[in-house]
Design an enzyme around this catalytic site. Structure first.
Site, PDB file in Angstrom:
ATOM      1  N   LYS A  44     -27.208   4.996   8.170  1.00 32.78           N
ATOM      2  CA  LYS A  44     -25.929   5.286   7.521  1.00 32.78           C
ATOM      3  C   LYS A  44     -24.783   5.099   8.507  1.00 32.78           C
ATOM      4  O   LYS A  44     -23.742   4.532   8.174  1.00 32.78           O
ATOM      5  CB  LYS A  44     -25.933   6.717   6.985  1.00 32.78           C
ATOM      6  N   GLU A  88     -23.571  13.606  -1.367  1.00 35.54           N
ATOM      7  CA  GLU A  88     -23.169  13.484   0.036  1.00 35.54           C
ATOM      8  C   GLU A  88     -22.282  14.660   0.456  1.00 35.54           C
ATOM      9  O   GLU A  88     -22.368  15.135   1.596  1.00 35.54           O
ATOM     10  CB  GLU A  88     -22.457  12.160   0.275  1.00 35.54           C
ATOM     11  N   ASP A 146     -12.716  -0.886  -7.344  1.00 35.46           N
ATOM     12  CA  ASP A 146     -12.854   0.150  -8.374  1.00 35.46           C
ATOM     13  C   ASP A 146     -12.106  -0.181  -9.656  1.00 35.46           C
ATOM     14  O   ASP A 146     -12.312   0.480 -10.673  1.00 35.46           O
ATOM     15  CB  ASP A 146     -12.346   1.497  -7.839  1.00 35.46           C
ATOM     16  N   ASN A 172       0.850  -1.192   0.000  1.00 41.59           N
ATOM     17  CA  ASN A 172       0.000   0.000   0.000  1.00 41.59           C
ATOM     18  C   ASN A 172       0.885   1.242   0.000  1.00 41.59           C
ATOM     19  O   ASN A 172       1.960   1.261   0.586  1.00 41.59           O
ATOM     20  CB  ASN A 172      -0.921   0.011   1.228  1.00 41.59           C
TER      21      ASN A 172
END
Length: 407
Positions: A378, A172, A300, A39
């Site tokens: 949420k 959002e 993604d 990462n």
């Protein structure tokens, strides 16, 4: 006699990559495989919280989790480096500072902003990409308010915040801004009417994929709190301080411009020679690269086809987490020449926040939620993702601990 363990390399510690890594440590013993997680940063960040970091409604440290706190370094080798490309022929990953061989590879490198070639957008607009980009948005926006009363030549449009794109992230974000902007006006003694939040969307509606009743609720709720919508307004150009929109080339000036209108898979995919469809890889039913059975592509970076709807699934956090679980099991199956399972997405619903005490969405069997109950749900969803990645301890350290406070 030393037995050479197969080397499993996971690229990216987003939802998909981190979940794959965590699950691999559960389904495989230390003797069965060497697990390596690569990462860029030494932390994972909650991508679904980035709009809150950008608006300044939560601290950036709440949205990030140190990898060493959730991954056992007795089981996983952590490498903090940037991926440049994958060499499929040589079965190695080229990093900025090293090279890494693999037997099985998981590519979960996340998204990059996609400006669709709009002139000036990449150069002049902020984008919600990661923790650092969102901190920059927050700091720039507050600076515009801070300098307004100290600069006699400051124009009112310097307080305007333009958000390009009416999808999930854009809506959002303006929901958080609807809460943050009044706080900034109070803090810097500015008339609230001078600060504008404008959402610009090329299509006639916001929030594609949502039920019309939910869309109407979201739009009316945000408008009631001062958000302006410019729908059906194609952005032709982004300058240093404006959008140029529509056939009339109208100029909408602003002090802060944020682009949320599109994302694409990580550019490492193209650099590695993967066959791409609109910047992503069309994976097989079991999430593998069609031309290489030892490479999985998730999150993604992947087009995962929804056969019932005849379109790709949207790249959401819940899909990425489920992909991670499925991939860990399939890697073990691959190691032992057992049949792999096709990925099946179990949709638990989608809820969008419209600020800390408002929201809308549908859960379970399509039950619609509006307002404060949606805001509570949420927060429950946000806490659940923390639980899946790091257990109760991570919720206690980073979670939105009292969701029912919003009621």
């Amino acid at each position: 006699m030393n037995i050479v363990r197969p080397k499993i390399v996971v690229l990216g510690a987003g939802y998909a990559g981190l979940m794959t890594t965590k699950q691999l440590t559960k389904v495989l013993s230390p003797e069965e495989a060497e697990i390596i997680l690569v990462n860029k940063h030494n932390y994972h960040y909650e991508t679904t919280w980035l709009h809150e970091v950008a608006a300044g409604t939560i601290n950036h440290n709440q949205a990030r989790v140190m990898l060493s706190d959730v991954v056992s370094q007795n089981r996983v080798r952590l490498i903090y480096d940037e991926v440049e490309k994958v060499d499929k022929e040589e079965k190695k990953v080229v990093l900025s500072n090293a090279e890494l061989s693999y037997d099985y590879l998981v590519v979960a490198l996340g998204f990059e902003s996609n400006t669709f070639g709009i002139k000036g957008m990449e150069e002049n607009a902020f984008a919600i990409k990661d923790i650092d980009s969102c901190r920059l948005i927050r700091e720039h926006m507050e600076y515009q308010f801070a300098k307004y009363n100290n600069n006699p030549d400051a124009e009112d449009h310097s307080l305007t915040i333009l958000v390009g794109g009416g999808g999930f992230t854009g809506i959002e974000l303006v929901g958080e801004l609807a809460e943050r902007v009044p706080e900034l006006c109070k803090k810097y003694d500015i008339d609230r009417s001078k600060a504008k939040i404008i959402n610009v969307e090329a299509t006639p509606s916001i929030l594609p994929g949502f039920d019309e009743e939910l869309i109407t609720y979201a739009k009316q709720s945000l408008e009631a709190r001062g958000v302006e919508f410019r729908l059906g307004a194609m952005i032709k150009e982004c300058t240093e301080d404006s959008f140029i929109v529509g056939e009339e080339a109208e100029e909408i000036k602003a002090g802060t411009i944020v682009w949320t209108g599109g994302v694409t898979g990580n550019s490492v995919l193209g650099a590695s020679g993967f066959e791409l469809n609109r910047g992503k890889v069309s994976v097989t039913d079991d999430l593998r690269l069609p031309e290489d059975e030892n490479i999985f592509v998730l999150g993604d970076c992947a087009w995962v086809w929804n056969k019932e709807a005849d379109r790709p699934y949207p790249p959401t956090a819940q899909i990425a987490l489920q992909q991670g679980v499925a991939t860990a099991k399939n890697i073990k199956a691959l190691m032992y020449n057992q049949p792999l399972n096709n990925f099946e997405f179990h949709d638990k619903g989608t809820v969008a926040s419209l600020g800390s005490t408002d929201g809308m969405g549908s859960v379970f069997n399509g039950k619609k939620l509006f307002g404060k109950p949606a805001a509570v749900m949420k927060k429950v969803v946000d806490n659940r993702s923390l639980f899946l990645l790091g257990g109760v301890g991570l919720i206690l350290r980073k979670g939105k601990l009292n969701p029912f406070d919003t009621l």
